[in-house]
Write an enzyme that holds these catalytic residues in place. Structure first.
Site, PDB file in Angstrom:
ATOM      1  N   LYS A  15      39.741  53.344  40.299  1.00 49.27           N
ATOM      2  CA  LYS A  15      40.596  53.038  41.457  1.00 49.27           C
ATOM      3  C   LYS A  15      41.784  52.158  41.054  1.00 49.27           C
ATOM      4  O   LYS A  15      42.914  52.440  41.413  1.00 49.27           O
ATOM      5  CB  LYS A  15      39.802  52.311  42.555  1.00 49.27           C
ATOM      6  CG  LYS A  15      38.585  53.046  43.065  1.00 49.27           C
ATOM      7  CD  LYS A  15      37.934  52.330  44.247  1.00 49.27           C
ATOM      8  CE  LYS A  15      37.351  50.980  43.931  1.00 49.27           C
ATOM      9  NZ  LYS A  15      36.194  50.992  43.022  1.00 49.27           N
ATOM     10  N   ARG A  90      34.685  47.049  51.723  1.00 47.59           N
ATOM     11  CA  ARG A  90      33.470  47.352  50.970  1.00 47.59           C
ATOM     12  C   ARG A  90      32.243  47.345  51.868  1.00 47.59           C
ATOM     13  O   ARG A  90      31.146  47.624  51.388  1.00 47.59           O
ATOM     14  CB  ARG A  90      33.290  46.309  49.874  1.00 47.59           C
ATOM     15  CG  ARG A  90      33.765  46.758  48.494  1.00 47.59           C
ATOM     16  CD  ARG A  90      33.517  45.594  47.566  1.00 47.59           C
ATOM     17  NE  ARG A  90      33.404  45.902  46.183  1.00 47.59           N
ATOM     18  CZ  ARG A  90      34.410  45.841  45.301  1.00 47.59           C
ATOM     19  NH1 ARG A  90      35.632  45.607  45.712  1.00 47.59           N
ATOM     20  NH2 ARG A  90      34.176  46.046  44.039  1.00 47.59           N
ATOM     21  N   ARG A 124      35.009  48.582  29.360  1.00 47.62           N
ATOM     22  CA  ARG A 124      36.268  48.069  29.911  1.00 47.62           C
ATOM     23  C   ARG A 124      36.610  46.698  29.333  1.00 47.62           C
ATOM     24  O   ARG A 124      35.758  45.829  29.208  1.00 47.62           O
ATOM     25  CB  ARG A 124      36.158  47.958  31.436  1.00 47.62           C
ATOM     26  CG  ARG A 124      37.422  47.381  32.060  1.00 47.62           C
ATOM     27  CD  ARG A 124      37.555  47.730  33.497  1.00 47.62           C
ATOM     28  NE  ARG A 124      36.566  47.074  34.344  1.00 47.62           N
ATOM     29  CZ  ARG A 124      36.471  47.327  35.657  1.00 47.62           C
ATOM     30  NH1 ARG A 124      37.284  48.188  36.218  1.00 47.62           N
ATOM     31  NH2 ARG A 124      35.575  46.709  36.368  1.00 47.62           N
ATOM     32  N   ARG A 157      35.242  41.274  31.391  1.00 48.03           N
ATOM     33  CA  ARG A 157      34.941  40.580  32.655  1.00 48.03           C
ATOM     34  C   ARG A 157      33.456  40.206  32.689  1.00 48.03           C
ATOM     35  O   ARG A 157      32.610  40.992  32.287  1.00 48.03           O
ATOM     36  CB  ARG A 157      35.233  41.509  33.840  1.00 48.03           C
ATOM     37  CG  ARG A 157      36.706  41.560  34.212  1.00 48.03           C
ATOM     38  CD  ARG A 157      37.030  42.683  35.165  1.00 48.03           C
ATOM     39  NE  ARG A 157      36.143  42.812  36.311  1.00 48.03           N
ATOM     40  CZ  ARG A 157      36.383  43.648  37.335  1.00 48.03           C
ATOM     41  NH1 ARG A 157      37.480  44.391  37.353  1.00 48.03           N
ATOM     42  NH2 ARG A 157      35.539  43.734  38.337  1.00 48.03           N
ATOM     43  N   ARG A 168      26.090  45.629  40.678  1.00 46.57           N
ATOM     44  CA  ARG A 168      27.258  46.120  41.423  1.00 46.57           C
ATOM     45  C   ARG A 168      27.048  47.555  41.898  1.00 46.57           C
ATOM     46  O   ARG A 168      27.458  47.910  43.007  1.00 46.57           O
ATOM     47  CB  ARG A 168      28.521  46.019  40.554  1.00 46.57           C
ATOM     48  CG  ARG A 168      28.988  44.578  40.412  1.00 46.57           C
ATOM     49  CD  ARG A 168      29.905  44.410  39.226  1.00 46.57           C
ATOM     50  NE  ARG A 168      31.184  45.042  39.425  1.00 46.57           N
ATOM     51  CZ  ARG A 168      31.953  45.494  38.435  1.00 46.57           C
ATOM     52  NH1 ARG A 168      31.546  45.411  37.184  1.00 46.57           N
ATOM     53  NH2 ARG A 168      33.112  46.041  38.700  1.00 46.57           N
TER      54      ARG A 168
HETATM   55  P1  AMP Z   1      36.583  44.721  41.866  1.00 45.07           P
HETATM   56  O1  AMP Z   1      37.610  44.258  40.912  1.00 45.07           O
HETATM   57  O2  AMP Z   1      37.144  45.483  43.015  1.00 45.07           O
HETATM   58  O3  AMP Z   1      35.449  45.450  41.187  1.00 45.07           O
HETATM   59  O4  AMP Z   1      35.940  43.407  42.520  1.00 45.07           O
HETATM   60  C1  AMP Z   1      35.257  42.464  41.704  1.00 45.07           C
HETATM   61  C2  AMP Z   1      34.295  41.638  42.545  1.00 45.07           C
HETATM   62  O5  AMP Z   1      35.014  40.927  43.562  1.00 45.07           O
HETATM   63  C3  AMP Z   1      33.253  42.463  43.323  1.00 45.07           C
HETATM   64  O6  AMP Z   1      32.131  42.807  42.524  1.00 45.07           O
HETATM   65  C4  AMP Z   1      32.901  41.478  44.437  1.00 45.07           C
HETATM   66  O7  AMP Z   1      32.074  40.441  43.953  1.00 45.07           O
HETATM   67  C5  AMP Z   1      34.262  40.867  44.761  1.00 45.07           C
HETATM   68  N1  AMP Z   1      34.960  41.660  45.802  1.00 45.07           N
HETATM   69  C6  AMP Z   1      36.096  42.401  45.654  1.00 45.07           C
HETATM   70  N2  AMP Z   1      36.448  42.999  46.798  1.00 45.07           N
HETATM   71  C7  AMP Z   1      35.502  42.658  47.702  1.00 45.07           C
HETATM   72  C8  AMP Z   1      35.280  42.977  49.066  1.00 45.07           C
HETATM   73  N3  AMP Z   1      36.103  43.817  49.739  1.00 45.07           N
HETATM   74  N4  AMP Z   1      34.198  42.433  49.686  1.00 45.07           N
HETATM   75  C9  AMP Z   1      33.370  41.608  49.026  1.00 45.07           C
HETATM   76  N5  AMP Z   1      33.502  41.265  47.737  1.00 45.07           N
HETATM   77  C10 AMP Z   1      34.556  41.786  47.064  1.00 45.07           C
END
Ligand code: AMP
Length: 211
Positions: A15, A90, A124, A157, A168
């Site tokens: 994404k 989410r 990654r 990360r 996740r």
């Molecule tokens: P991402 O980079 O989108 O994978 O986000 C990394 C982490 O940030 C996720 O695993 C969550 O812990 C937190 N996070 C990101 N977006 C959200 C969201 N919309 N709701 C809750 N937690 C989020």
């Protein structure tokens, strides 16, 4: 025409990588809640201190905090041209909140097999400075710890470590996957096959949205 788009799909579906390409194509801002949280963590701001342990464990930040963040971002004028929301909503509660302050045009769902997700997330590597996503196997920088684009430090990360990846994916299946049905019922779901490389996904994306 404004493009108000959401990118849905499991972590590692590509994404963020596609959003970086699509935002230039559509001339809209790319809003990644994950990136906003990671910046807050790097700055050690109150928000960052609050969410660090949650994110490192692969859990979701609470809806109230996340929705407030997006709402605040939506007060900026660049939103008028449209947006790509990457990683938000989410949960169903977040989708309902979003619907109360913005009209979504399409929810683009990145359809991908689990094995591909595991391979992408496990390899990654991210640049701490410019945020570019590298991959240990598919797209490595010349020196594994230095970003070819900006010279920043390339790292893994914390939530891309094996244990957090499993968490996740479980969280995705329980809390986020139901959103595809939610948007389908509203006639807004657009599925794209996300198993290919970024160029292939971009082509499918353009086709699906008649761009
Ligand atoms: P991402 O980079 O989108 O994978 O986000 C990394 C982490 O940030 C996720 O695993 C969550 O812990 C937190 N996070 C990101 N977006 C959200 C969201 N919309 N709701 C809750 N937690 C989020």
């Amino acid at each position: 025409m404004a493009h108000n788009l959401i990118f849905l799909g499991p972590p590692g579906a590509g994404k963020g990588t596609l959003a970086v390409r699509a935002k230039d194509l559509l001339a809209v801002p790319h809003i990644s809640t994950g990136n906003i949280f990671r910046e807050a963590i790097a700055e050690k701001s109150p928000l960052g201190l609050k969410v660090k342990a949650i994110i490192d464990a692969g859990k979701l930040v609470d809806d109230e905090t996340t929705v407030a963040l997006v709402r605040e971002r939506f007060t900026r004028p660049d939103i008028r041209s449209g947006y790509i929301l990457d990683g938000f909503p989410r949960t169903i509660a977040q989708a309902e909140a979003l619907a109360s302050f913005s009209k979504v045009d399409a929810a683009v769902n990145f359809d991908i097999e689990d094995a591909a997700v595991l391979e992408r997330l496990g390899g990654r590597r991210v640049c701490r400075k410019c945020g570019f996503n590298w991959h240990r196997k598919f797209n490595p920088p010349i020196n594994e710890k230095v970003c070819d684009k900006c010279g920043g430090e390339v790292y893994t990360r914390d939530d891309d470590k094996a244990e957090a990846i499993q968490k996740r994916l479980a969280v995705y299946r329980e809390q986020t996957a139901p959103l595809t049905g939610w948007y389908r019922e509203k006639g807004l779901l657009v599925n794209i096959d996300a198993n290919g490389n970024v160029e292939e996904i971009l082509t499918l994306f353009k086709k699906a949205l008649n761009l």
